[in-house]
Design a protein around this motif. Structure first.
Motif, PDB file in Angstrom:
ATOM      1  N   LEU A  21       0.627  -1.332   0.122  1.00 40.98           N
ATOM      2  CA  LEU A  21       0.104   0.167   0.005  1.00 40.98           C
ATOM      3  C   LEU A  21       0.893   1.227  -0.058  1.00 40.98           C
ATOM      4  N   LEU A  22       0.621   2.187  -1.001  1.00 40.77           N
ATOM      5  CA  LEU A  22       1.371   3.466  -1.159  1.00 40.77           C
ATOM      6  C   LEU A  22       0.435   4.660  -0.705  1.00 40.77           C
ATOM      7  N   PRO A  23       0.919   5.631  -0.503  1.00 45.53           N
ATOM      8  CA  PRO A  23       0.319   6.811  -0.076  1.00 45.53           C
ATOM      9  C   PRO A  23      -0.674   7.301  -1.029  1.00 45.53           C
ATOM     10  N   GLU A  24      -1.367   8.054  -0.662  1.00 53.25           N
ATOM     11  CA  GLU A  24      -2.311   9.083  -1.599  1.00 53.25           C
ATOM     12  C   GLU A  24      -1.522  10.003  -2.525  1.00 53.25           C
ATOM     13  N   MET A  25      -1.751   9.768  -3.647  1.00 55.43           N
ATOM     14  CA  MET A  25      -0.809  10.573  -4.789  1.00 55.43           C
ATOM     15  C   MET A  25       0.581  10.422  -4.347  1.00 55.43           C
ATOM     16  N   GLY A  29       3.296  13.732  -5.269  1.00 58.61           N
ATOM     17  CA  GLY A  29       3.002  14.711  -4.248  1.00 58.61           C
ATOM     18  C   GLY A  29       1.530  15.132  -4.111  1.00 58.61           C
ATOM     19  N   TYR A  30       1.226  15.561  -2.868  1.00 60.32           N
ATOM     20  CA  TYR A  30      -0.111  15.868  -2.573  1.00 60.32           C
ATOM     21  C   TYR A  30      -0.719  17.345  -2.881  1.00 60.32           C
ATOM     22  N   VAL A  31       0.184  18.183  -2.672  1.00 59.85           N
ATOM     23  CA  VAL A  31      -0.396  19.646  -2.492  1.00 59.85           C
ATOM     24  C   VAL A  31      -0.175  20.328  -4.096  1.00 59.85           C
ATOM     25  N   PHE A  32      -1.303  20.589  -4.461  1.00 56.31           N
ATOM     26  CA  PHE A  32      -1.349  21.513  -5.756  1.00 56.31           C
ATOM     27  C   PHE A  32      -2.452  22.382  -5.549  1.00 56.31           C
ATOM     28  N   HIS A  33      -2.200  23.647  -5.958  1.00 56.65           N
ATOM     29  CA  HIS A  33      -3.112  24.681  -5.613  1.00 56.65           C
ATOM     30  C   HIS A  33      -4.045  25.382  -6.772  1.00 56.65           C
ATOM     31  N   SER A  34      -4.038  24.689  -7.852  1.00 58.43           N
ATOM     32  CA  SER A  34      -4.857  24.686  -9.029  1.00 58.43           C
ATOM     33  C   SER A  34      -4.986  23.871 -10.023  1.00 58.43           C
ATOM     34  N   ARG A  35      -6.042  23.575 -10.764  1.00 58.09           N
ATOM     35  CA  ARG A  35      -6.247  22.685 -11.847  1.00 58.09           C
ATOM     36  C   ARG A  35      -4.741  22.792 -12.878  1.00 58.09           C
ATOM     37  N   GLN A  36      -4.556  23.927 -13.019  1.00 60.71           N
ATOM     38  CA  GLN A  36      -3.599  24.212 -14.075  1.00 60.71           C
ATOM     39  C   GLN A  36      -2.166  23.574 -13.623  1.00 60.71           C
ATOM     40  N   GLU A  37      -1.963  23.758 -12.119  1.00 61.24           N
ATOM     41  CA  GLU A  37      -0.736  23.308 -11.605  1.00 61.24           C
ATOM     42  C   GLU A  37      -0.533  21.798 -11.635  1.00 61.24           C
ATOM     43  N   ILE A  38      -1.646  20.693 -11.490  1.00 57.63           N
ATOM     44  CA  ILE A  38      -1.498  19.560 -11.446  1.00 57.63           C
ATOM     45  C   ILE A  38      -1.718  18.956 -12.992  1.00 57.63           C
ATOM     46  N   GLU A  39      -2.044  19.687 -14.015  1.00 61.31           N
ATOM     47  CA  GLU A  39      -2.700  19.359 -15.081  1.00 61.31           C
ATOM     48  C   GLU A  39      -1.486  18.266 -15.909  1.00 61.31           C
ATOM     49  N   SER A  40      -0.149  18.658 -15.815  1.00 61.44           N
ATOM     50  CA  SER A  40       0.864  17.756 -16.170  1.00 61.44           C
ATOM     51  C   SER A  40       1.026  16.372 -15.581  1.00 61.44           C
ATOM     52  N   ASN A  92     -10.628   0.778  -9.402  1.00 59.72           N
ATOM     53  CA  ASN A  92     -10.207   2.246  -9.407  1.00 59.72           C
ATOM     54  C   ASN A  92     -11.070   3.068  -8.510  1.00 59.72           C
ATOM     55  N   TYR A  93     -10.475   3.216  -7.410  1.00 56.05           N
ATOM     56  CA  TYR A  93     -11.468   3.907  -6.165  1.00 56.05           C
ATOM     57  C   TYR A  93     -11.182   5.481  -6.181  1.00 56.05           C
ATOM     58  N   ARG A  94     -12.010   6.216  -6.444  1.00 56.19           N
ATOM     59  CA  ARG A  94     -11.998   7.678  -6.366  1.00 56.19           C
ATOM     60  C   ARG A  94     -12.536   8.406  -4.934  1.00 56.19           C
ATOM     61  N   LYS A  95     -11.670   9.329  -4.524  1.00 55.21           N
ATOM     62  CA  LYS A  95     -12.035   9.773  -3.088  1.00 55.21           C
ATOM     63  C   LYS A  95     -13.404  10.404  -3.147  1.00 55.21           C
ATOM     64  N   THR A  96     -14.049  10.051  -2.198  1.00 59.18           N
ATOM     65  CA  THR A  96     -15.622  10.370  -1.854  1.00 59.18           C
ATOM     66  C   THR A  96     -15.674  11.671  -1.306  1.00 59.18           C
ATOM     67  N   PHE A  97     -14.953  11.712  -0.154  1.00 58.37           N
ATOM     68  CA  PHE A  97     -14.932  13.121   0.537  1.00 58.37           C
ATOM     69  C   PHE A  97     -13.652  13.929   0.306  1.00 58.37           C
ATOM     70  N   LEU A  98     -13.882  15.028  -0.192  1.00 63.43           N
ATOM     71  CA  LEU A  98     -12.390  15.950  -0.759  1.00 63.43           C
ATOM     72  C   LEU A  98     -12.104  16.542   0.619  1.00 63.43           C
ATOM     73  N   TYR A  99     -10.814  16.655   0.741  1.00 67.41           N
ATOM     74  CA  TYR A  99     -10.183  17.826   1.704  1.00 67.41           C
ATOM     75  C   TYR A  99     -10.078  18.973   0.962  1.00 67.41           C
ATOM     76  N   ALA A 162      -2.336  10.946   2.749  1.00 67.77           N
ATOM     77  CA  ALA A 162      -0.988  11.952   2.768  1.00 67.77           C
ATOM     78  C   ALA A 162      -1.402  12.894   3.907  1.00 67.77           C
ATOM     79  N   TRP A 163      -0.586  12.906   4.912  1.00 65.15           N
ATOM     80  CA  TRP A 163      -0.671  13.816   6.224  1.00 65.15           C
ATOM     81  C   TRP A 163      -0.076  15.055   5.859  1.00 65.15           C
ATOM     82  N   LEU A 164      -0.610  16.020   6.113  1.00 60.22           N
ATOM     83  CA  LEU A 164      -0.111  17.454   5.922  1.00 60.22           C
ATOM     84  C   LEU A 164       0.499  18.013   7.244  1.00 60.22           C
TER      85      LEU A 164
END
Length: 202
Positions: A21-25, A29-40, A92-99, A162-164
């Motif tokens: 079992l590996l971590p979330e993302m 890495g976990y922190v992205f501030h916009s759709r554009q930032e994670i798009e690639s 392929n499970y998709r996160k139900t409750f978003l942080y 992924a724990w912030l």
């Protein structure tokens, strides 16, 4: 990916193992501030994360679960790829409750919580915030994942997270306070599952 594979070879070697079992993302890495930032970094369901998981599953004869940012026809999800010992995608499970960090770019899954039968166990999967009431609102929603596990007689809950870290604290006392809050949080989460069924594995 090469670094993680090297770690697995070093730690596991030829020892038998049932699940990796590996971590979330895990690879982005976990922190992205916009759709554009994670798009690639987003990828399709059968993208590089799936192919890596498949190869690792076959190498270690193990189930493999890896978090990744998914792109399905332009909709982005915080997802978890689960493959069996034969390297087949079983969920392929998709996160139900978003942080709040996810809300910058991801869409909540409309499928809700899910389980699969893995050998002799009924196993459910979640991603981090799924453990909590939606938006932390205990008045509108109790611990829904715990209720789902009870209603569907789930044997094992697998959680990728992924724990912030909070901002750096300047004093020992403030760090102790932060740790105390963390312990209290996990106690509340654990208690929610234990009150439903103390014999379920978490």
């Amino acid at each position: 990916m090469n670094h993680v594979e090297s770690m697995l070879n070093s730690k596991i070697g030829r020892n038998p193992i049932d699940m990796i079992l590996l971590p979330e993302m895990a690879f982005t890495g976990y922190v992205f501030h916009s759709r554009q930032e994670i798009e690639s970094f987003v990828e399709p369901q059968h993208g590089c994360t799936f192919h890596w998981s498949r190869r690792i599953a076959l190498q270690f004869n193990a189930f493999v679960a890896v978090g990744y940012p998914e792109n399905e026809n332009g909709t982005f999800y915080n997802s978890l790829c689960i493959v069996n010992r034969s390297g087949e995608l079983i969920l392929n499970y998709r996160k139900t409750f978003l942080y709040e960090t996810d809300e910058h770019w991801a869409t909540e899954s409309h499928l809700g919580f899910q389980y699969v039968q893995i050998e002799s166990f009924r196993m459910a999967f979640g991603i981090c915030m799924d453990l909590n009431p939606q938006h932390f609102n205990i008045h509108n929603d109790t611990h829904a994942l715990a209720s789902f596990a009870k209603e569907n007689q789930v044997d094992i809950l697998v959680l990728s997270a992924a724990w912030l870290r909070s901002h750096e604290q300047s004093s020992i006392n403030s760090r102790k306070h932060e740790l105390n809050q963390l312990y209290q949080y996990w106690y509340v989460v654990y208690a929610a599952f234990q009150t439903l069924n103390p014999f379920h594995r978490m």
